[in-house]
Scaffold this active site. Structure first.
Site, PDB file in Angstrom:
ATOM      1  N   HIS A  96     -12.387   4.575   8.917  1.00 40.92           N
ATOM      2  CA  HIS A  96     -11.433   4.460  10.025  1.00 40.92           C
ATOM      3  C   HIS A  96     -11.909   5.308  11.179  1.00 40.92           C
ATOM      4  O   HIS A  96     -12.322   6.451  10.989  1.00 40.92           O
ATOM      5  CB  HIS A  96     -10.046   4.962   9.620  1.00 40.92           C
ATOM      6  CG  HIS A  96      -9.502   4.323   8.383  1.00 40.92           C
ATOM      7  ND1 HIS A  96      -9.963   4.629   7.121  1.00 40.92           N
ATOM      8  CD2 HIS A  96      -8.553   3.364   8.214  1.00 40.92           C
ATOM      9  CE1 HIS A  96      -9.312   3.892   6.227  1.00 40.92           C
ATOM     10  NE2 HIS A  96      -8.463   3.122   6.866  1.00 40.92           N
TER      11      HIS A  96
ATOM     12  N   LYS B 196     -13.667  -1.754   3.684  1.00 42.83           N
ATOM     13  CA  LYS B 196     -12.671  -1.792   4.769  1.00 42.83           C
ATOM     14  C   LYS B 196     -13.133  -0.990   5.978  1.00 42.83           C
ATOM     15  O   LYS B 196     -13.566   0.162   5.831  1.00 42.83           O
ATOM     16  CB  LYS B 196     -11.326  -1.230   4.284  1.00 42.83           C
ATOM     17  CG  LYS B 196     -10.258  -1.179   5.388  1.00 42.83           C
ATOM     18  CD  LYS B 196      -8.978  -0.448   4.952  1.00 42.83           C
ATOM     19  CE  LYS B 196      -8.051  -0.258   6.146  1.00 42.83           C
ATOM     20  NZ  LYS B 196      -6.925   0.640   5.866  1.00 42.83           N
TER      21      LYS B 196
ATOM     22  N   ARG C  10      -4.589   8.678   2.546  1.00 43.58           N
ATOM     23  CA  ARG C  10      -5.447   8.575   3.727  1.00 43.58           C
ATOM     24  C   ARG C  10      -5.781   9.978   4.204  1.00 43.58           C
ATOM     25  O   ARG C  10      -4.882  10.784   4.450  1.00 43.58           O
ATOM     26  CB  ARG C  10      -4.731   7.775   4.843  1.00 43.58           C
ATOM     27  CG  ARG C  10      -5.505   7.633   6.153  1.00 43.58           C
ATOM     28  CD  ARG C  10      -6.786   6.813   6.003  1.00 43.58           C
ATOM     29  NE  ARG C  10      -6.539   5.474   5.542  1.00 43.58           N
ATOM     30  CZ  ARG C  10      -7.101   4.966   4.426  1.00 43.58           C
ATOM     31  NH1 ARG C  10      -7.965   5.655   3.707  1.00 43.58           N
ATOM     32  NH2 ARG C  10      -6.823   3.742   4.045  1.00 43.58           N
TER      33      ARG C  10
ATOM     34  N   GLU D 104      -9.121  10.724   9.051  1.00 42.08           N
ATOM     35  CA  GLU D 104      -9.198   9.271   9.278  1.00 42.08           C
ATOM     36  C   GLU D 104      -7.816   8.679   9.528  1.00 42.08           C
ATOM     37  O   GLU D 104      -7.564   7.512   9.234  1.00 42.08           O
ATOM     38  CB  GLU D 104      -9.920   8.584   8.110  1.00 42.08           C
ATOM     39  CG  GLU D 104     -11.375   9.025   8.011  1.00 42.08           C
ATOM     40  CD  GLU D 104     -12.305   7.982   7.396  1.00 42.08           C
ATOM     41  OE1 GLU D 104     -11.904   6.818   7.231  1.00 42.08           O
ATOM     42  OE2 GLU D 104     -13.457   8.358   7.095  1.00 42.08           O
TER      43      GLU D 104
ATOM     44  N   GLU E 128       0.857  -1.185   0.000  1.00 41.90           N
ATOM     45  CA  GLU E 128       0.000   0.000   0.000  1.00 41.90           C
ATOM     46  C   GLU E 128       0.894   1.236   0.000  1.00 41.90           C
ATOM     47  O   GLU E 128       1.636   1.476   0.961  1.00 41.90           O
ATOM     48  CB  GLU E 128      -0.904   0.047   1.247  1.00 41.90           C
ATOM     49  CG  GLU E 128      -1.804   1.297   1.229  1.00 41.90           C
ATOM     50  CD  GLU E 128      -2.659   1.462   2.482  1.00 41.90           C
ATOM     51  OE1 GLU E 128      -2.128   1.326   3.599  1.00 41.90           O
ATOM     52  OE2 GLU E 128      -3.870   1.727   2.325  1.00 41.90           O
ATOM     53  N   TRP E 129       0.785   2.007  -1.057  1.00 40.62           N
ATOM     54  CA  TRP E 129       1.522   3.269  -1.107  1.00 40.62           C
ATOM     55  C   TRP E 129       0.680   4.346  -0.436  1.00 40.62           C
ATOM     56  O   TRP E 129      -0.310   4.789  -1.001  1.00 40.62           O
ATOM     57  CB  TRP E 129       1.854   3.662  -2.550  1.00 40.62           C
ATOM     58  CG  TRP E 129       2.694   4.929  -2.621  1.00 40.62           C
ATOM     59  CD1 TRP E 129       3.448   5.475  -1.631  1.00 40.62           C
ATOM     60  CD2 TRP E 129       2.831   5.792  -3.753  1.00 40.62           C
ATOM     61  NE1 TRP E 129       4.070   6.625  -2.073  1.00 40.62           N
ATOM     62  CE2 TRP E 129       3.718   6.852  -3.374  1.00 40.62           C
ATOM     63  CE3 TRP E 129       2.320   5.783  -5.059  1.00 40.62           C
ATOM     64  CZ2 TRP E 129       4.072   7.884  -4.242  1.00 40.62           C
ATOM     65  CZ3 TRP E 129       2.683   6.816  -5.926  1.00 40.62           C
ATOM     66  CH2 TRP E 129       3.556   7.853  -5.514  1.00 40.62           C
ATOM     67  N   ARG E 130       1.105   4.727   0.767  1.00 36.54           N
ATOM     68  CA  ARG E 130       0.406   5.785   1.508  1.00 36.54           C
ATOM     69  C   ARG E 130       0.965   7.134   1.045  1.00 36.54           C
ATOM     70  O   ARG E 130       1.897   7.676   1.624  1.00 36.54           O
ATOM     71  CB  ARG E 130       0.613   5.563   3.011  1.00 36.54           C
ATOM     72  CG  ARG E 130      -0.326   4.508   3.594  1.00 36.54           C
ATOM     73  CD  ARG E 130      -1.748   5.058   3.728  1.00 36.54           C
ATOM     74  NE  ARG E 130      -1.708   6.259   4.524  1.00 36.54           N
ATOM     75  CZ  ARG E 130      -1.771   6.282   5.857  1.00 36.54           C
ATOM     76  NH1 ARG E 130      -1.935   5.176   6.527  1.00 36.54           N
ATOM     77  NH2 ARG E 130      -1.702   7.425   6.509  1.00 36.54           N
TER      78      ARG E 130
ATOM     79  N   GLN F 189       0.184  -2.561  14.153  1.00 35.47           N
ATOM     80  CA  GLN F 189       0.648  -3.417  13.060  1.00 35.47           C
ATOM     81  C   GLN F 189       1.856  -4.241  13.516  1.00 35.47           C
ATOM     82  O   GLN F 189       2.714  -3.769  14.238  1.00 35.47           O
ATOM     83  CB  GLN F 189       1.006  -2.581  11.828  1.00 35.47           C
ATOM     84  CG  GLN F 189      -0.224  -2.005  11.137  1.00 35.47           C
ATOM     85  CD  GLN F 189       0.130  -1.084   9.962  1.00 35.47           C
ATOM     86  OE1 GLN F 189       1.291  -0.776   9.728  1.00 35.47           O
ATOM     87  NE2 GLN F 189      -0.890  -0.647   9.243  1.00 35.47           N
TER      88      GLN F 189
ATOM     89  N   ARG G 213      -5.506  -8.667  13.838  1.00 37.98           N
ATOM     90  CA  ARG G 213      -4.613  -8.666  12.674  1.00 37.98           C
ATOM     91  C   ARG G 213      -4.117 -10.076  12.366  1.00 37.98           C
ATOM     92  O   ARG G 213      -3.633 -10.355  11.281  1.00 37.98           O
ATOM     93  CB  ARG G 213      -3.425  -7.731  12.916  1.00 37.98           C
ATOM     94  CG  ARG G 213      -3.848  -6.279  13.157  1.00 37.98           C
ATOM     95  CD  ARG G 213      -2.646  -5.349  13.220  1.00 37.98           C
ATOM     96  NE  ARG G 213      -3.006  -3.967  13.501  1.00 37.98           N
ATOM     97  CZ  ARG G 213      -3.370  -3.064  12.587  1.00 37.98           C
ATOM     98  NH1 ARG G 213      -3.441  -3.425  11.311  1.00 37.98           N
ATOM     99  NH2 ARG G 213      -3.679  -1.829  12.936  1.00 37.98           N
TER     100      ARG G 213
END
Lengths: 259, 259
Positions: free
Chosen positions: B148, B175, B86, B90, B50-52, B240, B217
């Site tokens: 989120h 999600k 993002r 959130e 995931e490229w944030r 995480q 997770r």
């Protein structure tokens, strides 16, 4: 809500208070095999060994059972021992003892000083539960009062009631094991465990059996279960995971939860 | 009840259909750092990156973002890429773009062919959600519509409604990420995930954040979550776990569940 409790032995929490502690069953049929099994399993350093005496072939010979208990104590190399005759109707092996003989066996083994805890099913006759309660108290052994359903999973309210029933009957530890038919039932078992561990003043143990329920053997501790059963040499119920695997997964989970 | 669904790309299920697949976030601030990070993380073989992009300092320079996307595509060495700005409200980083500029950025990146999926928050203006929905469809990119809450956990019914809202808004993947204040809220998130994955015809992703939620997770997949976020080089949200640890725990869980 209480904090979920660890099982304590002699004032010391099992596994340093980590939830869940790990218990490996012993299912040997002979004294020699029991010693071999106990040595092999104890070497894997579970927090507890459960001697499933209903697997023991010479169960009708009290002297042989006591000799085996004594040999087991030595072979266990300091790992504490939970003594269990699992009743046939709750997933145990068929045995040739009647219930008065089972009570006499519990009495003799409790008096031997060779075991540290005892397990007895709540579904036994109320008088027998009371007798086992009295003798374990007399010998200072924590008593697990247990409920197993190898076919199905009661609803969440009934599960919570089972934990409470164990407490009401005088259990030091309440255990509930069920067979889920869906992930919804696994979810219900975890929720009931969380609720019971928050409401009761004794440790609770729970698991959903089989492949579907295997997740409960790994993550049950964060929902309040004080003990998980893992395979040292042989499984005693469906879905049990090898002790090395349980330890690896718990290590990840516990570091992540603390982090 | 449907079977819980895996995320598919070009007709192929991510991670061979295993639930959950593993996604590692990329949070570099510069193109050079992004390439270094992507190479290091891709070497750990997550199922998705995931490229944030809200972490990317040159976000206001479309040419630089596109150059970075192109370099990322190469550095990812075949690992598919989820593109995410993002929103600050959130849990994202503060950025200097207004919403029309964000939409233009999504448009340019979608057209570049350098990413495989896109994430956009349901809380964005309805018109913007519809525009992102249209452009991702035009470019054949699965769209994650996300919710989120970094402060709290809505009740179970509200969580189920969030997944359903994403589906209703045209998501290919729904999600929901929340911050639990108790294990009861983690339990509720898992239950809502199980329900939504059974009721909806799209994959769902969920997690409870922080240490309390870390169990989600690892075991979210058995309750229907199609993706778990794990740390390759740097975390993008609290709780995480390192990708190696996630993989070790999932391996135990998946073997036990199948066994």
């Amino acid at each position: 809500m209480q904090q979920a409790r660890a099982i304590t032995l002699g004032g010391q929490p099992l596994a340093g208070g980590r939830l869940p502690a790990i218990c490996a069953p012993l299912v040997a049929r002979t004294r020699a095999a029991l010693i071999t099994e106990a040595q092999a399993v104890a070497a894997k350093r579970p927090d507890l060994l459960e001697w499933r005496v209903d697997f023991f072939a010479a169960l009708t010979d009290p002297a042989e059972v006591l000799a085996a208990a004594s040999a087991l104590r030595e072979a266990a190399a300091g790992v504490p021992i939970l003594f269990t005759r699992r009743a046939r109707r709750e997933g145990g092996q068929p045995i040739a003892l009647d219930e008065p003989q089972v009570l006499a066996l519990y009495q003799a083994v409790a008096a031997s000083g060779c075991v540290d805890l005892m397990d007895f099913e709540m579904s036994n006759a109320a008088d027998d539960v009371a007798r086992v309660r009295a003798l374990t108290q007399r010998h200072g052994l924590p008593l697990v009062l247990s409920f197993h359903d190898f076919q199905r999973t009661p609803c969440a309210a009934d599960l919570v009631a089972r934990f409470a029933q164990a407490r009401q009957l005088g259990a030091d530890i309440a255990k509930v094991a069920v067979m889920p038919q869906s992930m919804g039932e696994v979810h219900a078992l975890l929720g009931a465990t969380l609720q019971a561990s928050g409401e009761l003043d004794i440790p609770v143990i729970s698991m959903a059996m089989g492949g579907l329920g295997a997740v409960s053997r790994l993550c049950g501790g964060v929902f309040g279960s004080a003990l998980t059963f893992a395979v040292g040499a042989s499984a005693s119920a469906p879905g049990q995971i090898a002790i090395e695997d349980v330890r690896a997964a718990l290590s990840v989970l516990q570091r992540a939860t603390a982090g």
